[in-house]
Design an enzyme around this catalytic site. Sequence first.
Site, PDB file in Angstrom:
ATOM      1  N   PRO A 119       0.817  -1.224   0.000  1.00  0.00           N
ATOM      2  CA  PRO A 119       0.000   0.000   0.000  1.00  0.00           C
ATOM      3  C   PRO A 119       0.848   1.272   0.000  1.00  0.00           C
ATOM      4  O   PRO A 119       0.350   2.349  -0.306  1.00  0.00           O
ATOM      5  CB  PRO A 119      -0.818  -0.097   1.297  1.00  0.00           C
ATOM      6  CG  PRO A 119      -0.699  -1.498   1.757  1.00  0.00           C
ATOM      7  CD  PRO A 119       0.582  -2.043   1.189  1.00  0.00           C
ATOM      8  N   GLU A 148       2.930  -8.136   8.458  1.00  0.00           N
ATOM      9  CA  GLU A 148       3.050  -6.675   8.435  1.00  0.00           C
ATOM     10  C   GLU A 148       3.934  -6.187   7.282  1.00  0.00           C
ATOM     11  O   GLU A 148       4.086  -4.986   7.084  1.00  0.00           O
ATOM     12  CB  GLU A 148       3.612  -6.155   9.759  1.00  0.00           C
ATOM     13  CG  GLU A 148       2.793  -6.548  10.983  1.00  0.00           C
ATOM     14  CD  GLU A 148       1.324  -6.148  10.855  1.00  0.00           C
ATOM     15  OE1 GLU A 148       1.067  -4.953  10.620  1.00  0.00           O
ATOM     16  OE2 GLU A 148       0.459  -7.037  10.993  1.00  0.00           O
ATOM     17  N   ARG A 198      -2.405  -8.326 -21.044  1.00  0.00           N
ATOM     18  CA  ARG A 198      -3.331  -7.872 -22.083  1.00  0.00           C
ATOM     19  C   ARG A 198      -2.625  -7.008 -23.127  1.00  0.00           C
ATOM     20  O   ARG A 198      -3.141  -6.806 -24.224  1.00  0.00           O
ATOM     21  CB  ARG A 198      -4.471  -7.053 -21.471  1.00  0.00           C
ATOM     22  CG  ARG A 198      -5.331  -7.830 -20.501  1.00  0.00           C
ATOM     23  CD  ARG A 198      -6.434  -6.986 -19.901  1.00  0.00           C
ATOM     24  NE  ARG A 198      -7.469  -6.652 -20.866  1.00  0.00           N
ATOM     25  CZ  ARG A 198      -7.599  -5.500 -21.484  1.00  0.00           C
ATOM     26  NH1 ARG A 198      -6.758  -4.513 -21.230  1.00  0.00           N
ATOM     27  NH2 ARG A 198      -8.574  -5.304 -22.341  1.00  0.00           N
ATOM     28  N   ASP A 211      -4.066   3.469 -27.557  1.00  0.00           N
ATOM     29  CA  ASP A 211      -3.780   4.881 -27.291  1.00  0.00           C
ATOM     30  C   ASP A 211      -3.916   5.180 -25.800  1.00  0.00           C
ATOM     31  O   ASP A 211      -4.756   4.617 -25.111  1.00  0.00           O
ATOM     32  CB  ASP A 211      -4.681   5.801 -28.124  1.00  0.00           C
ATOM     33  CG  ASP A 211      -6.154   5.538 -27.867  1.00  0.00           C
ATOM     34  OD1 ASP A 211      -6.901   6.490 -27.669  1.00  0.00           O
ATOM     35  OD2 ASP A 211      -6.529   4.347 -27.855  1.00  0.00           O
TER      36      ASP A 211
HETATM   37  N1  4HQ Z   1      -0.821  -5.347   1.043  1.00  0.00           N
HETATM   38  N2  4HQ Z   1      -1.659  -3.040  -2.979  1.00  0.00           N
HETATM   39  C1  4HQ Z   1       1.091  -6.935   1.321  1.00  0.00           C
HETATM   40  C2  4HQ Z   1      -1.731  -4.587   0.320  1.00  0.00           C
HETATM   41  C3  4HQ Z   1      -1.463  -4.130  -1.077  1.00  0.00           C
HETATM   42  C4  4HQ Z   1      -2.218  -3.181  -1.778  1.00  0.00           C
HETATM   43  C5  4HQ Z   1      -1.077  -5.438   2.465  1.00  0.00           C
HETATM   44  C6  4HQ Z   1       0.406  -5.906   0.489  1.00  0.00           C
HETATM   45  C7  4HQ Z   1      -0.243  -6.431   3.212  1.00  0.00           C
HETATM   46  C8  4HQ Z   1       1.858  -7.541   3.512  1.00  0.00           C
HETATM   47  N3  4HQ Z   1      -0.479  -4.498  -1.876  1.00  0.00           N
HETATM   48  N4  4HQ Z   1       1.116  -6.580   2.715  1.00  0.00           N
HETATM   49  N5  4HQ Z   1      -3.298  -2.525  -1.358  1.00  0.00           N
HETATM   50  O1  4HQ Z   1      -2.771  -4.245   0.828  1.00  0.00           O
HETATM   51  O2  4HQ Z   1      -0.589  -3.836  -3.030  1.00  0.00           O
END
Ligand code: 4HQ
Length: 249
Positions: free
Chosen positions: A88, A115, A153, A168
Amino acid sequence: MRFCVLTIFPEMFDAFAGHGIMRRAVESGKIRLEPVNIRDFAEGRHRVTDDRPYGGGSGMVMKPEPLAAAIQSAKSELPEAPVVLLTPQGRRFDQETARQYAACREMIFVCGRYEGLDERICEAYVDDEISIGDYVLTGGELPAMVVMDAVIRHIPGVLGAEDAAECDSFSASRLEHAHYTRPGAFCQKEVPGVLLSGNHRAIEEWRRESALLRTILRRPDLLEQTGLTEPEKKIVQKWCRRLEALASD
Ligand code: 4HQ
């Protein structure tokens, strides 16, 4: 294109590789998808991949040593590949990034659990951090599949009969027009007549209008990036006149 995915749940990728367009792309040899179990690079009888966080607190952190060994092994197989971490904290994934990645011949994905990863792995090995959206998942496996799905894709020949990924950069900033198939009447609603007319120019115009109006009503933010084309301005002007006529008494 070759994908290596580092994960503690390699079986999650079986369903993805075994169905639909991804399956066809794998079978035709256009794509190779190799999930690799990080646990195979963990030492000791229990092959532990996580540990408690320095500083205390709840949750576990992925240990650096198995990850480093797994990434080094993947890099020796795919020396050209960018190492992409799903998190995230990454920059937001979009159609433009998907198109850019499709130009790579190889990619390595690192899927965290718990985590997340020890920060030193991110600093030493990760080239790109990608988020698929502002929500918290339990692991990076689904995001890795989302990214691969959007990337393949764009590889020539992968979509086959299903039309080519609109090439495009503009197509990413417009929603699709509405789609209809048989029967001609359903739930007391008729298919728009123009689509049955056989008039391909008129159908093309209707689709442009449908796409534009849906974008204006549902995702006006998409239009702020590019602005309207001249034909689109004509459509908006037509609707402005119609709405003004409606509002005037
Ligand atoms: N993660 N976009 C992996 C995500 C996430 C997201 C949370 C990734 C927990 C360990 N990854 N960790 N949103 O929520 O890519």
